[in-house]
Write a protein that holds these residues in place. Structure first.
Motif, PDB file in Angstrom:
ATOM      1  N   TYR A 186      30.480  47.478  62.833  1.00  0.00           N
ATOM      2  CA  TYR A 186      31.580  47.640  61.886  1.00  0.00           C
ATOM      3  C   TYR A 186      31.498  46.530  60.860  1.00  0.00           C
ATOM      4  O   TYR A 186      30.667  45.621  60.962  1.00  0.00           O
ATOM      5  N   GLY A 187      32.348  46.596  59.854  1.00  0.00           N
ATOM      6  CA  GLY A 187      32.307  45.610  58.784  1.00  0.00           C
ATOM      7  C   GLY A 187      33.687  45.235  58.293  1.00  0.00           C
ATOM      8  O   GLY A 187      34.679  45.944  58.531  1.00  0.00           O
ATOM      9  N   LYS A 188      33.753  44.108  57.594  1.00  0.00           N
ATOM     10  CA  LYS A 188      34.975  43.621  56.953  1.00  0.00           C
ATOM     11  C   LYS A 188      34.616  43.199  55.528  1.00  0.00           C
ATOM     12  O   LYS A 188      33.647  42.464  55.324  1.00  0.00           O
ATOM     13  N   LEU A 189      35.385  43.681  54.574  1.00  0.00           N
ATOM     14  CA  LEU A 189      35.203  43.271  53.187  1.00  0.00           C
ATOM     15  C   LEU A 189      36.231  42.190  52.879  1.00  0.00           C
ATOM     16  O   LEU A 189      37.441  42.426  52.959  1.00  0.00           O
ATOM     17  N   LEU A 190      35.738  40.993  52.558  1.00  0.00           N
ATOM     18  CA  LEU A 190      36.610  39.852  52.277  1.00  0.00           C
ATOM     19  C   LEU A 190      36.711  39.658  50.773  1.00  0.00           C
ATOM     20  O   LEU A 190      35.689  39.566  50.087  1.00  0.00           O
ATOM     21  N   LYS A 191      37.924  39.597  50.280  1.00  0.00           N
ATOM     22  CA  LYS A 191      38.133  39.387  48.851  1.00  0.00           C
ATOM     23  C   LYS A 191      39.523  38.819  48.645  1.00  0.00           C
ATOM     24  O   LYS A 191      40.367  38.828  49.544  1.00  0.00           O
ATOM     25  N   THR A 192      39.765  38.318  47.455  1.00  0.00           N
ATOM     26  CA  THR A 192      41.075  37.783  47.090  1.00  0.00           C
ATOM     27  C   THR A 192      41.877  38.891  46.419  1.00  0.00           C
ATOM     28  O   THR A 192      41.414  39.520  45.462  1.00  0.00           O
ATOM     29  N   THR A 193      43.057  39.139  46.944  1.00  0.00           N
ATOM     30  CA  THR A 193      43.912  40.191  46.400  1.00  0.00           C
ATOM     31  C   THR A 193      45.271  39.609  46.039  1.00  0.00           C
ATOM     32  O   THR A 193      45.695  38.584  46.577  1.00  0.00           O
ATOM     33  N   ILE A 194      45.934  40.293  45.124  1.00  0.00           N
ATOM     34  CA  ILE A 194      47.282  39.926  44.700  1.00  0.00           C
ATOM     35  C   ILE A 194      48.214  41.083  45.045  1.00  0.00           C
ATOM     36  O   ILE A 194      47.997  42.223  44.627  1.00  0.00           O
ATOM     37  N   THR A 195      49.221  40.808  45.838  1.00  0.00           N
ATOM     38  CA  THR A 195      50.151  41.838  46.268  1.00  0.00           C
ATOM     39  C   THR A 195      51.098  42.204  45.128  1.00  0.00           C
ATOM     40  O   THR A 195      51.210  41.471  44.128  1.00  0.00           O
ATOM     41  N   PRO A 196      51.802  43.360  45.225  1.00  0.00           N
ATOM     42  CA  PRO A 196      52.789  43.722  44.198  1.00  0.00           C
ATOM     43  C   PRO A 196      53.881  42.675  44.027  1.00  0.00           C
ATOM     44  O   PRO A 196      54.516  42.598  42.968  1.00  0.00           O
ATOM     45  N   GLU A 197      54.099  41.850  45.064  1.00  0.00           N
ATOM     46  CA  GLU A 197      55.108  40.795  44.958  1.00  0.00           C
ATOM     47  C   GLU A 197      54.565  39.543  44.287  1.00  0.00           C
ATOM     48  O   GLU A 197      55.293  38.560  44.142  1.00  0.00           O
ATOM     49  N   GLY A 198      53.291  39.557  43.892  1.00  0.00           N
ATOM     50  CA  GLY A 198      52.695  38.409  43.214  1.00  0.00           C
ATOM     51  C   GLY A 198      52.089  37.387  44.143  1.00  0.00           C
ATOM     52  O   GLY A 198      51.671  36.314  43.686  1.00  0.00           O
ATOM     53  N   GLU A 199      51.993  37.699  45.436  1.00  0.00           N
ATOM     54  CA  GLU A 199      51.400  36.759  46.397  1.00  0.00           C
ATOM     55  C   GLU A 199      49.884  36.895  46.370  1.00  0.00           C
ATOM     56  O   GLU A 199      49.343  38.001  46.418  1.00  0.00           O
ATOM     57  N   THR A 200      49.198  35.764  46.299  1.00  0.00           N
ATOM     58  CA  THR A 200      47.738  35.750  46.311  1.00  0.00           C
ATOM     59  C   THR A 200      47.250  35.554  47.738  1.00  0.00           C
ATOM     60  O   THR A 200      47.587  34.566  48.391  1.00  0.00           O
ATOM     61  N   ILE A 201      46.460  36.496  48.219  1.00  0.00           N
ATOM     62  CA  ILE A 201      45.918  36.437  49.579  1.00  0.00           C
ATOM     63  C   ILE A 201      44.426  36.163  49.479  1.00  0.00           C
ATOM     64  O   ILE A 201      43.664  36.987  48.966  1.00  0.00           O
ATOM     65  N   ILE A 202      44.040  34.969  49.937  1.00  0.00           N
ATOM     66  CA  ILE A 202      42.627  34.614  49.972  1.00  0.00           C
ATOM     67  C   ILE A 202      42.029  35.126  51.276  1.00  0.00           C
ATOM     68  O   ILE A 202      42.639  35.064  52.339  1.00  0.00           O
ATOM     69  N   LEU A 203      40.808  35.638  51.188  1.00  0.00           N
ATOM     70  CA  LEU A 203      40.107  36.215  52.334  1.00  0.00           C
ATOM     71  C   LEU A 203      40.877  37.390  52.932  1.00  0.00           C
ATOM     72  O   LEU A 203      41.021  37.512  54.154  1.00  0.00           O
ATOM     73  N   ASP A 204      41.409  38.233  52.070  1.00  0.00           N
ATOM     74  CA  ASP A 204      42.035  39.459  52.545  1.00  0.00           C
ATOM     75  C   ASP A 204      40.962  40.360  53.147  1.00  0.00           C
ATOM     76  O   ASP A 204      39.887  40.537  52.571  1.00  0.00           O
ATOM     77  N   GLN A 205      41.239  40.934  54.312  1.00  0.00           N
ATOM     78  CA  GLN A 205      40.230  41.691  55.047  1.00  0.00           C
ATOM     79  C   GLN A 205      40.505  43.187  54.940  1.00  0.00           C
ATOM     80  O   GLN A 205      41.616  43.649  55.191  1.00  0.00           O
ATOM     81  N   VAL A 206      39.463  43.939  54.575  1.00  0.00           N
ATOM     82  CA  VAL A 206      39.528  45.395  54.490  1.00  0.00           C
ATOM     83  C   VAL A 206      38.470  45.966  55.425  1.00  0.00           C
ATOM     84  O   VAL A 206      37.310  45.546  55.400  1.00  0.00           O
ATOM     85  N   ASN A 207      38.861  46.900  56.270  1.00  0.00           N
ATOM     86  CA  ASN A 207      37.926  47.496  57.220  1.00  0.00           C
ATOM     87  C   ASN A 207      36.887  48.348  56.497  1.00  0.00           C
ATOM     88  O   ASN A 207      37.210  49.111  55.578  1.00  0.00           O
ATOM     89  N   ILE A 208      35.635  48.212  56.918  1.00  0.00           N
ATOM     90  CA  ILE A 208      34.534  49.017  56.397  1.00  0.00           C
ATOM     91  C   ILE A 208      33.906  49.750  57.578  1.00  0.00           C
ATOM     92  O   ILE A 208      33.415  49.116  58.516  1.00  0.00           O
TER      93      ILE A 208
END
Length: 305
Positions: A186-208
């Motif tokens: 399995y895999g994990k895609l790590l990236k920086t995302t910004i939530t609709p509330e304006g919170e910055t999440i570093i190393l946000d994990q998305v299942n691949i």
């Protein structure tokens, strides 16, 4: 990178409130996680320290019982330990006792109950130290992470069509003939995302989700496999293109879990890919062929081509 190509995690912990003594509570795991040079330093220090400590105690016993030559014992004097003449001989007797060498020159007599008790205590403690050290070395040598080093991934991932669908493909190989039982990838895609509330999440994990033609579980992992991720509307790669992928900021971490056939221990292999290592519009070169003798041959020279 968060995860290096060989699977090591690039992370450090700062301002940990708990004391470092909590690592001594789980001393077994702490010893196993140490590097070999630190582990061997601890082992040698433990043995030398125990030999010298008990050597001092044997010297004290001989000193109190006045067995040493400076007390000029009489001819009919029976010492607690035969042939202890000083601190050096006491250290040698301590070493012989703990490692059960038994040269036969120095020995305990029935004259002193203290010496008999000290002999029993050192023998028991010596067995405990030997058992712990031998167990730690054996566990360190047989750790499943060493088996993981014989699992290799291709240096690059490629994006091309497979079965009429756009896919991200990665090649993985088992360098040993022994299998990994119940393998799951399995895999994990790590990236920086910004939530609709304006919170910055570093190393946000998305299942691949990665699959092979027979599924992604219980892989028959005897020859190199090409695993692939279908890029559909649910894929985080769906909005990327050949012209824009190098401008993206992500890290694809791939995991392979399995059970070592020889030891039944579970192991995990990890690697990662950054945008520069994802080649759009390429395919892997074939590496499996059949010889005239009827054997299947894997050419690892083309493994990452």
């Amino acid at each position: 990178r968060l995860v290096s190509k060989d699977g090591r995690c690039n992370i450090e912990f700062g301002n940990v409130e708990q004391s470092r003594f909590v690592f001594l509570i789980d001393i077994w795991t702490t010893i196993l996680d140490l590097r070999w040079r630190y582990k061997m330093t601890i082992f040698i220090s433990a043995f030398l320290g125990s030999w010298f400590l008990f050597g001092l105690l044997w010297y004290v016993v001989a000193y109190i019982h006045k067995d040493l030559p400076e007390f000029n014992p009489s001819m009919n004097h029976t010492p607690c330990v035969e042939n202890i003449n000083g601190l050096t001989s006491a250290f040698l007797f301590s070493l012989e006792t703990q490692v059960t060498i038994g040269y036969g020159f120095r020995c305990v007599t029935e004259q002193c109950a203290t010496a008999i008790f000290l002999l029993i205590f050192q023998s028991i403690l010596g067995v405990i130290i030997n058992s712990f050290m031998c167990g730690a070395i054996l566990a360190k040598i047989s750790r499943s992470k060493n088996r993981a080093k014989t699992i290799t991934f291709s240096k690059n991932a490629v994006i091309s069509k497979r079965g009429g669908k756009l896919c991200l493909l990665i090649r993985v190989a088992n360098l040993r003939k022994s299998l990994l039982i119940g393998s799951h990838i399995y895999g994990k895609l790590l990236k920086t995302t910004i939530t609709p509330e304006g919170e910055t999440i570093i190393l946000d994990q998305v299942n691949i989700e990665f699959v092979v033609d027979a599924g992604n579980e219980n892989l028959f992992f005897i020859s190199p496999l090409t695993i692939y991720h279908i890029i559909d509307k649910n894929s985080p790669f769906f909005h990327m293109a050949a012209e824009t992928i190098l401008q993206q900021d992500f890290e694809l971490v791939v995991f392979l879990d399995g059970t070592v056939e020889a030891t039944s221990a579970t192991c995990q292999v990890r690697t990662s890919y950054i945008p520069e290592e994802v080649l759009w519009g390429y395919r892997f070169a074939p590496i499996v062929s059949k010889t005239k003798e009827g054997k299947y041959r894997v050419d690892f020279q083309n493994f990452s081509k």
